[in-house]
Design a protein around this motif. Structure first.
Motif, PDB file in Angstrom:
ATOM      1  N   MET A 211       0.852  -1.180   0.000  1.00  4.87           N
ATOM      2  CA  MET A 211       0.000   0.000   0.000  1.00  4.87           C
ATOM      3  C   MET A 211       0.894   1.239   0.000  1.00  4.87           C
ATOM      4  SD  MET A 211      -3.435   0.734   2.165  1.00  4.87           S
ATOM      5  CE  MET A 211      -4.172  -0.650   1.308  1.00  4.87           C
ATOM      6  N   ILE A 212       0.676   2.137  -0.941  1.00  9.30           N
ATOM      7  CA  ILE A 212       1.549   3.299  -1.128  1.00  9.30           C
ATOM      8  C   ILE A 212       1.248   4.392  -0.107  1.00  9.30           C
ATOM      9  CG2 ILE A 212       2.244   5.118  -2.741  1.00  9.30           C
ATOM     10  CD1 ILE A 212       1.307   3.173  -5.007  1.00  9.30           C
ATOM     11  N   MET A 213       2.307   4.904   0.519  1.00  9.87           N
ATOM     12  CA  MET A 213       2.202   6.064   1.397  1.00  9.87           C
ATOM     13  C   MET A 213       3.472   6.888   1.203  1.00  9.87           C
ATOM     14  SD  MET A 213       1.471   6.339   5.514  1.00  9.87           S
ATOM     15  CE  MET A 213      -0.280   6.025   5.379  1.00  9.87           C
ATOM     16  N   ASN A 214       3.438   7.846   0.310  1.00 14.55           N
ATOM     17  CA  ASN A 214       4.623   8.650  -0.002  1.00 14.55           C
ATOM     18  C   ASN A 214       4.780   9.788   1.002  1.00 14.55           C
ATOM     19  OD1 ASN A 214       5.428   7.137  -2.224  1.00 14.55           O
ATOM     20  ND2 ASN A 214       4.037   8.220  -3.586  1.00 14.55           N
ATOM     21  N   ASN A 215       5.298   9.411   2.160  1.00 13.79           N
ATOM     22  CA  ASN A 215       5.458  10.323   3.286  1.00 13.79           C
ATOM     23  C   ASN A 215       6.947  10.422   3.616  1.00 13.79           C
ATOM     24  OD1 ASN A 215       5.638  11.395   5.929  1.00 13.79           O
ATOM     25  ND2 ASN A 215       3.585  10.668   6.442  1.00 13.79           N
ATOM     26  N   LEU A 216       7.478  11.643   3.676  1.00 11.29           N
ATOM     27  CA  LEU A 216       8.908  11.831   3.942  1.00 11.29           C
ATOM     28  C   LEU A 216       9.354  11.241   5.278  1.00 11.29           C
ATOM     29  CD1 LEU A 216      10.064  15.386   2.754  1.00 11.29           C
ATOM     30  CD2 LEU A 216      10.922  13.146   2.028  1.00 11.29           C
ATOM     31  N   GLU A 217       8.458  11.182   6.239  1.00 10.35           N
ATOM     32  CA  GLU A 217       8.801  10.584   7.536  1.00 10.35           C
ATOM     33  C   GLU A 217       9.280   9.143   7.375  1.00 10.35           C
ATOM     34  OE1 GLU A 217       5.260  13.021   9.911  1.00 10.35           O
ATOM     35  OE2 GLU A 217       5.314  10.842   9.946  1.00 10.35           O
ATOM     36  N   LEU A 218       8.782   8.484   6.352  1.00  5.72           N
ATOM     37  CA  LEU A 218       9.103   7.075   6.140  1.00  5.72           C
ATOM     38  C   LEU A 218      10.337   6.884   5.268  1.00  5.72           C
ATOM     39  CD1 LEU A 218       5.476   5.759   5.555  1.00  5.72           C
ATOM     40  CD2 LEU A 218       6.681   6.203   7.706  1.00  5.72           C
ATOM     41  N   VAL A 219      10.867   7.986   4.749  1.00  9.09           N
ATOM     42  CA  VAL A 219      12.089   7.944   3.937  1.00  9.09           C
ATOM     43  C   VAL A 219      13.323   7.988   4.836  1.00  9.09           C
ATOM     44  CG1 VAL A 219      13.457   9.226   2.245  1.00  9.09           C
ATOM     45  CG2 VAL A 219      10.989   8.940   1.904  1.00  9.09           C
ATOM     46  N   TYR A 220      13.198   8.686   5.978  1.00  8.95           N
ATOM     47  CA  TYR A 220      14.350   8.876   6.864  1.00  8.95           C
ATOM     48  C   TYR A 220      14.593   7.628   7.707  1.00  8.95           C
ATOM     49  CZ  TYR A 220      15.057  13.703   5.532  1.00  8.95           C
ATOM     50  OH  TYR A 220      15.354  14.848   4.823  1.00  8.95           O
ATOM     51  N   ASN A 221      15.103   6.611   7.016  1.00 11.31           N
ATOM     52  CA  ASN A 221      15.426   5.321   7.613  1.00 11.31           C
ATOM     53  C   ASN A 221      16.891   5.346   8.060  1.00 11.31           C
ATOM     54  OD1 ASN A 221      16.628   2.402   6.977  1.00 11.31           O
ATOM     55  ND2 ASN A 221      14.523   2.176   7.652  1.00 11.31           N
ATOM     56  N   ILE A 222      17.131   5.122   9.348  1.00 14.78           N
ATOM     57  CA  ILE A 222      18.478   5.288   9.910  1.00 14.78           C
ATOM     58  C   ILE A 222      19.275   3.990   9.839  1.00 14.78           C
ATOM     59  CG2 ILE A 222      19.813   6.087  11.894  1.00 14.78           C
ATOM     60  CD1 ILE A 222      17.876   8.177  10.662  1.00 14.78           C
ATOM     61  N   ASN A 223      20.234   3.970   8.915  1.00 11.77           N
ATOM     62  CA  ASN A 223      21.119   2.808   8.776  1.00 11.77           C
ATOM     63  C   ASN A 223      22.585   3.164   8.945  1.00 11.77           C
ATOM     64  OD1 ASN A 223      19.338   0.529   8.153  1.00 11.77           O
ATOM     65  ND2 ASN A 223      18.771   1.734   6.367  1.00 11.77           N
ATOM     66  N   THR A 224      22.898   4.463   8.879  1.00  2.59           N
ATOM     67  CA  THR A 224      24.277   4.921   9.011  1.00  2.59           C
ATOM     68  C   THR A 224      24.301   6.206   9.829  1.00  2.59           C
ATOM     69  OG1 THR A 224      24.225   6.356   7.048  1.00  2.59           O
ATOM     70  CG2 THR A 224      24.787   4.028   6.694  1.00  2.59           C
ATOM     71  N   VAL A 225      25.497   6.600  10.246  1.00  3.16           N
ATOM     72  CA  VAL A 225      25.649   7.872  10.970  1.00  3.16           C
ATOM     73  C   VAL A 225      25.258   9.026  10.050  1.00  3.16           C
ATOM     74  CG1 VAL A 225      27.314   9.436  12.044  1.00  3.16           C
ATOM     75  CG2 VAL A 225      27.423   6.987  12.523  1.00  3.16           C
ATOM     76  N   GLY A 226      25.538   8.889   8.762  1.00  9.69           N
ATOM     77  CA  GLY A 226      25.135   9.911   7.794  1.00  9.69           C
ATOM     78  C   GLY A 226      23.625  10.089   7.761  1.00  9.69           C
ATOM     79  N   ASP A 227      22.895   8.966   7.832  1.00  2.00           N
ATOM     80  CA  ASP A 227      21.432   9.030   7.861  1.00  2.00           C
ATOM     81  C   ASP A 227      20.959   9.776   9.112  1.00  2.00           C
ATOM     82  OD1 ASP A 227      21.410   7.511   5.566  1.00  2.00           O
ATOM     83  OD2 ASP A 227      20.997   5.624   6.606  1.00  2.00           O
ATOM     84  N   LEU A 228      21.643   9.527  10.216  1.00  2.00           N
ATOM     85  CA  LEU A 228      21.299  10.174  11.479  1.00  2.00           C
ATOM     86  C   LEU A 228      21.467  11.690  11.364  1.00  2.00           C
ATOM     87  CD1 LEU A 228      20.501   9.242  14.397  1.00  2.00           C
ATOM     88  CD2 LEU A 228      22.900   9.574  14.997  1.00  2.00           C
ATOM     89  N   LYS A 229      22.539  12.131  10.734  1.00  2.00           N
ATOM     90  CA  LYS A 229      22.800  13.559  10.566  1.00  2.00           C
ATOM     91  C   LYS A 229      21.745  14.213   9.662  1.00  2.00           C
ATOM     92  CE  LYS A 229      27.777  13.240  11.422  1.00  2.00           C
ATOM     93  NZ  LYS A 229      29.131  13.344  10.856  1.00  2.00           N
ATOM     94  N   LYS A 230      21.325  13.482   8.626  1.00  2.00           N
ATOM     95  CA  LYS A 230      20.261  13.992   7.758  1.00  2.00           C
ATOM     96  C   LYS A 230      18.964  14.172   8.522  1.00  2.00           C
ATOM     97  CE  LYS A 230      22.260  11.458   3.876  1.00  2.00           C
ATOM     98  NZ  LYS A 230      22.097  10.224   3.080  1.00  2.00           N
ATOM     99  N   ALA A 231      18.679  13.214   9.410  1.00  2.00           N
ATOM    100  CA  ALA A 231      17.450  13.284  10.215  1.00  2.00           C
ATOM    101  C   ALA A 231      17.518  14.468  11.169  1.00  2.00           C
ATOM    102  CB  ALA A 231      17.252  11.984  10.977  1.00  2.00           C
ATOM    103  N   GLU A 232      18.693  14.686  11.768  1.00  2.00           N
ATOM    104  CA  GLU A 232      18.866  15.832  12.677  1.00  2.00           C
ATOM    105  C   GLU A 232      18.639  17.149  11.942  1.00  2.00           C
ATOM    106  OE1 GLU A 232      22.778  15.173  14.167  1.00  2.00           O
ATOM    107  OE2 GLU A 232      22.110  13.893  15.827  1.00  2.00           O
ATOM    108  N   LYS A 233      19.164  17.205  10.730  1.00  2.00           N
ATOM    109  CA  LYS A 233      18.996  18.419   9.913  1.00  2.00           C
ATOM    110  C   LYS A 233      17.536  18.628   9.552  1.00  2.00           C
ATOM    111  CE  LYS A 233      20.771  20.683   5.740  1.00  2.00           C
ATOM    112  NZ  LYS A 233      21.675  20.533   4.554  1.00  2.00           N
TER     113      LYS A 233
END
Length: 237
Positions: A211-233
């Motif tokens: 089921m499609i849900m194109n929500n940015l909240e669901l894009v910010y998947n934390i797998n690396t420290v870089g992902d964490l920094k993107k989420a903080e930003k």
């Protein structure tokens, strides 16, 4: 008799929510700067799992919360026992992969259902919501929207347009489905009608409908420290 009926009515309002937090966190473990298990990784002074718990507890829905833990997340297990012992029930899984852990959780509910057939049950409205804890930006509003989705099949899986990951500099999930010539990534979020479990001889017979849900909240998947920094930003914005 009336008191028992009130208990039954309260159970019927409740949705089971399983936080999936028993994975190895393989990509994070390769980073020497990371000293904690993935669920305990901090984003804005709160761990990933706390962000998820806050979102669930602040939802308009009534959830009974479970956490799927494993030998990979012993410290997470200790943290949950010390901080949320009255709010969260732990489910021990193998920690050998999301799919395997998912099946262990389904077996847990199947066994629980069979044991409680003649008693008041924990899961009255038939739904189990699965949430991976590496989506810390998910909001209570989004959780409400997911649980309110019309369920035309026993199990639905939330997917996001692969392009949204690319546009926001995230590595798309390798688990992809194609619909109308567009690739959609699985988020790890699913909603299951748990009564279908007891009707199946083998729990791995369950098939999820995307089921499609194109929500940015669901894009910010934390797998690396870089992902964490993107989420903080993103939170800062």
């Amino acid at each position: 008799m009336l008191n028992q009926q009130n208990q039954i009515d309260k159970k019927r309002e409740m949705i089971s929510c399983v936080l999936m937090c028993g994975g190895k966190g393989s990509r994070l473990n390769t980073d020497p700067t990371v000293k904690v298990e993935k669920p305990l990784l901090e984003l804005k002074n709160r761990s990933l799992i706390e962000h998820m718990i806050d979102a669930v507890q602040n939802s308009k829905k009534k959830f009974k919360i479970y956490a799927a833990v494993s030998k990979n997340t012993e410290k997470t297990k200790d943290f949950l026992k010390s901080r949320y012992s009255n709010d969260i029930t732990l489910i021990e899984t193998t920690g050998s992969g999301f799919s395997n852990d998912y099946l262990v959780v389904l077996q847990f509910f199947k066994d629980k259902e069979n044991k409680e057939k003649n008693r008041i049950q924990d899961f009255g409205n038939n739904k189990i919501l699965f949430l991976p804890i590496d989506l810390p930006l998910i909001s209570s509003k989004t959780i409400d929207e997911i649980t309110d989705l019309y369920q035309s099949s026993p199990s639905i899986a939330i997917v996001v347009d692969k392009n949204l990951f690319v546009q926001n500099n995230f590595i798309p999930s390798p688990f992809v489905t194609e619909m109308s010539k567009v690739d959609y990534c699985y988020t790890g979020i699913s909603v299951l009608d748990f009564h279908t479990i007891t009707a199946l001889e083998q729990i791995d017979q369950i098939r999820e409908v995307p089921m499609i849900m194109n929500n940015l909240e669901l894009v910010y998947n934390i797998n690396t420290v870089g992902d964490l920094k993107k989420a903080e930003k993103f939170i800062g914005l």
